[in-house]
Motif scaffolding. Structure first.
Motif, PDB file in Angstrom:
ATOM      1  N   LYS A 115       0.729  -1.375   0.087  1.00  0.00           N
ATOM      2  CA  LYS A 115       0.089  -0.008   0.105  1.00  0.00           C
ATOM      3  C   LYS A 115       0.815   1.154   0.087  1.00  0.00           C
ATOM      4  O   LYS A 115       1.855   1.243   0.545  1.00  0.00           O
ATOM      5  N   GLY A 148      -2.657   4.532   2.307  1.00  0.00           N
ATOM      6  CA  GLY A 148      -3.321   3.313   2.762  1.00  0.00           C
ATOM      7  C   GLY A 148      -4.171   2.970   1.252  1.00  0.00           C
ATOM      8  O   GLY A 148      -4.634   1.511   1.270  1.00  0.00           O
ATOM      9  N   SER A 149      -3.871   3.282   0.327  1.00  0.00           N
ATOM     10  CA  SER A 149      -4.498   2.929  -1.009  1.00  0.00           C
ATOM     11  C   SER A 149      -3.487   1.713  -1.306  1.00  0.00           C
ATOM     12  O   SER A 149      -2.591   2.000  -1.326  1.00  0.00           O
ATOM     13  N   ILE A 150      -3.972   1.028  -2.589  1.00  0.00           N
ATOM     14  CA  ILE A 150      -3.287  -0.401  -2.752  1.00  0.00           C
ATOM     15  C   ILE A 150      -2.189   0.147  -3.992  1.00  0.00           C
ATOM     16  O   ILE A 150      -2.917   0.795  -4.871  1.00  0.00           O
ATOM     17  N   THR A 195       0.825  -7.842   4.700  1.00  0.00           N
ATOM     18  CA  THR A 195       0.193  -6.489   4.460  1.00  0.00           C
ATOM     19  C   THR A 195       1.359  -5.385   4.759  1.00  0.00           C
ATOM     20  O   THR A 195       1.607  -5.008   6.164  1.00  0.00           O
ATOM     21  N   THR A 242       2.673  -1.462   4.150  1.00  0.00           N
ATOM     22  CA  THR A 242       2.539  -0.163   3.950  1.00  0.00           C
ATOM     23  C   THR A 242       3.641   0.616   3.821  1.00  0.00           C
ATOM     24  O   THR A 242       4.726   0.455   4.399  1.00  0.00           O
TER      25      THR A 242
END
Length: 761
Positions: free
Chosen positions: A85, A89-91, A334, A336
């Motif tokens: 990300k 927080g956007s992919i 995940t 970031t």
């Protein structure tokens, strides 16, 4: 005397027993104590205990054998997509469809099958599936904290890959032992070997022999040659370390030795003739390609994020690079990043408009060899806000932002000045070195005070005569900084470079290093200059904002570290570097840029010998960005000259790199920020006293005078002008260097960007 006593007396030779003394009683007591120990620890009891423990161990193993069954294969289930990300927080992208294609063993040439057996387990076809000695050694090493050790059979490694996991625990190793025994009883050797070569990880995100054959040799597994199979078999021991394209000299040596070991074992086992073996040469693999879904800059961002996460896992767990890679790659993380979407887009746009759009490979063949890399960092937080690794991850797999194989050239000169200020260094005649100290800028002038002869040439072999350190930085005068490095001591220079984040472990402390002849990456140089911008507090650029897994969250280190330079030293270097922008080699691209809008800027250009690299690393109070251009042969990957690229006679640091920097920075950095400098030296501040020049510190009476007259006058006692040079960059000063140490002498024209020449090319 009674009969009993008489009998005892006869037995003692007819003598009556003497009464026991205290001493003899004590001795008897000691013997009694010893007899108690002997009674407790007899040989029978020791042997009995030993056999009892053996029976207990055997019983426990039998119970474990009965309890542990062969589980369902879970290798595919373990391979999950990693999600990456942006900082908001956007992919950014997902990376996770496992690069694996199962092939039948019949589709793998028999000699290639033998390479894996020869590499890992020569007794594979005859053993019971386990190596008790190797397993015992592995258990002991696990208990003692030594981590991963070799010794497992192919069956055990297959069980670990397919049924279990990579954890280094006693429980996992015991399960591995039991399951391996059962698998060997219920599964054919061919099926075990097929499972092993199809589940193993070969590096380059390749799982299984088919993916590995494509990744390293661009062929299917059925078309692999024996020597290629031997390389893939050797690779399994340490995929990251042994990948030829990225391996160090040591890694290449080790994988070559293991390749030879595999083939020699095949000859020994009768699987390969000696004549064929002797005719084989090492099959260098092809360069890696990007994985699907990582187009544009995504692949470069993902690679750096993975690498820095692996670094942290290695520090936390004391594991190898390969073990860390196995924990990260396609394991459901995940992640970031600190990447700012707006800044990332701006950097990509700047590279396109200022460089790639101007390259025309059809018109100029040199244009196809131009590679660009850039890294942008927030100096207050250490966050990597934007990164440019190349035109496209698919077109150029290796990231130009993190590669450290090109010379940083004159962008290293601020490190030399920082070392001089930090060490309170003095010239050859004992005068303190400051921004106002005067040196002889004659080209090819031999340095004084060095056991190693060195006479660096200035750009175009130009002589400058007496110049201040400030002016030498503005004009990037090699001869001055070579002498400055010797005056400071090259050991001290390299020590400061290491503190700032450069890799100096294998560098020799020789004067040639003053020309920036070591390797460095834009990521490293961004960290060096960010530390200067951060007033001397160490900045280690990080792309990771957070890394979370379903089992844990990784605690990331603070990118801002200790004070590695005094604030005064760092701020003085910053002050001096503002002169490069306003009066030096970056003035055209940066100072005169219409988008600057009054922003304070510090920075340095650099152009290496033979024009193989060109740099601009610069900063505003809130943003540090390093841009590098590299000449790389599109076919061989060898370093090449960039003369003529983009229609320019020579690619200078003040050209394309500075233009990319300005187009990016002036479109994104804060307009009203100011450098908060704690110094009274350099171009950014008002001088408070006249400079303290040396009397030609680098010359001795025995030296023959130069035949060329100096182009500048020696320093005078005239007081400094009341106006800082940075406020009047367009005016030609009328005083001597001592009066205006941050401006150029009136008779000199500043060159575009001096080239660094000297040893170490």
């Amino acid at each position: 005397m009674g009969r009993a006593e008489e009998r005892r007396a006869r037995q003692r030779g007819g003598r009556r027993a003497a009464p026991k003394s205290r001493r003899s009683s004590a001795a008897a007591g000691g013997e009694s104590g010893k007899s108690v120990i002997r009674r407790l620890f007899t040989w029978k009891k020791i042997l009995g205990t030993f056999f009892g423990l053996c029976l207990l161990g055997i019983g426990s193993f039998i119970a474990l054998y009965m309890m542990v069954g062969i589980p369902k294969g879970n290798a595919a289930a373990q391979q999950q997509s990693n999600v990456y990300k942006y900082s908001d927080g956007s992919i950014l992208t997902r990376k996770g469809e496992t690069n694996r294609e199962i092939v039948d063993l019949a589709d793998v040439p028999k000699p290639v099958q033998y390479t894996f057996v020869a590499a890992e387990n020569k007794t594979f076809y005859t053993d019971a599936g386990v190596d008790l000695k190797g397993t015992a050694r592995g258990l002991i090493n696990t208990l003692s904290g030594k981590g991963k050790q070799g010794g497992s059979t192919i069956t055990q490694q297959y069980v670990k890959n397919y049924y279990l996991n990579q954890d280094q625990t006693v429980t996992r190793k015991l399960k591995e032992l039991v399951i391996s025994l059962k698998v060997d009883r219920t599964t054919s050797k061919d099926d075990i070997l097929a499972g092993y070569i199809n589940t193993s990880y070969y590096g380059r995100s390749a799982y299984g022999i088919q993916a590995a054959a494509q990744a390293y040799y661009r062929v299917d597994a059925k078309d692999l040659k024996v020597e290629q199979g031997a390389y893939l078999a050797a690779l399994l021991q340490a995929p990251s370390q042994y990948d030829w394209s990225a391996a160090s000299d040591t890694g290449r040596k080790l994988v070559t030795e293991r390749w030879n070991y595999v083939l020699d074992n095949m000859v020994e086992e009768g699987w390969l003739s000696k004549a064929k073996r002797d005719a084989m040469t090492f099959p260098k693999p092809k360069e890696p390609k990007g994985a699907p879904g990582l187009d544009g800059q995504k692949g470069y961002l993902v690679d750096l994020a993975n690498r820095q996460l692996e670094d942290q896992l290695m520090r936390e767990q004391g594991i190898s690079r390969d073990e860390a890679e196995a924990q990260v790659d396609n394991q459901g993380w995940t992640i970031t990043l600190n990447i700012d979407k707006k800044k990332q887009a701006q950097l990509e746009k700047a590279a396109k408009t200022q460089l790639t759009s101007k390259l025309d490979p059809e018109k100029r063949s040199v244009d196809k060899n131009i590679q660009a890399g850039a890294v942008s960092v927030d100096p207050k937080t250490g966050k990597v806000l934007a990164l440019y690794g190349g035109e496209d991850y698919y077109k150029h797999f290796r990231s130009n932002a993190t590669r450290a194989d090109y010379q940083p050239a004159s962008t290293f000169k601020p490190v030399i000045l920082a070392a001089a200020l930090e060490e309170n260094a003095k010239t050859q005649d004992g005068k303190p070195i400051t921004a106002s100290t005067v040196y002889d800028g004659t080209s090819k002038r031999p340095v004084e005070g060095s056991d190693i002869a060195f006479s660096p040439e200035n750009e175009d072999d130009r002589n400058y005569g007496d110049v201040t350190v400030q002016t030498a930085m503005n004009k990037s005068i090699n001869s001055v900084f070579a002498q400055l490095g010797v005056d400071v001591g090259m050991d001290n220079v390299l020590e400061v470079a290491a503190k700032l984040g450069m890799d100096t472990a294998d560098l020799k402390a020789v004067p040639a290093q003053t020309l920036g002849t070591m390797g460095a990456s834009p990521l490293q140089m961004a960290g060096v200059y960010a530390t200067l911008d951060n007033h001397g507090r160490k900045v280690t650029p990080t792309i990771l904002k957070s890394a979370e897994h379903n089992t844990r969250t990784v605690e990331l280190p603070d990118p801002i570290g200790d004070q590695v330079l005094s604030r005064e030293t760092a701020d003085t270097v910053t002050s001096v570097l503002t002169g490069v922008i306003d009066d030096g080699t970056a003035r055209t691209s940066v100072r005169e840029n219409s988008e600057r809008d009054g922003r304070p800027v510090a920075g340095k250009t650099g152009t290496s010998d033979d024009n193989k690299s060109a740099w601009f690393t610069g900063y505003t109070p809130d943003l540090v960005t390093s841009v590098g251009l590299f000449g790389e042969d599109v076919k061989t990957g060898a370093q090449t000259k960039m003369y003529g690229a983009g229609g320019e006679e020579r690619v200078n640091g003040g050209g394309f790199p500075a233009q990319i920097w300005a187009a990016y920075t002036f479109g994104i950095s804060a307009r009203n920020s100011k450098f908060d400098l704690d110094t009274d030296q350099g171009a950014a501040v008002q001088p408070t006293k006249k400079p303290t020049p040396t009397q030609r510190p680098t010359q001795t009476p025995s030296r023959e005078p130069t035949t060329q007259a100096p182009t500048t006058r020696p320093p005078t006692s005239e007081p400094p002008t009341s106006k800082p040079p940075s406020e009047t960059p367009s005016q030609t000063p009328t005083t001597s260097p001592s009066a205006t140490p941050t401006t150029t002498p009136p008779t000199e024209e500043i060159p575009e960007d001096p080239i660094d020449t000297g040893d170490g090319q």
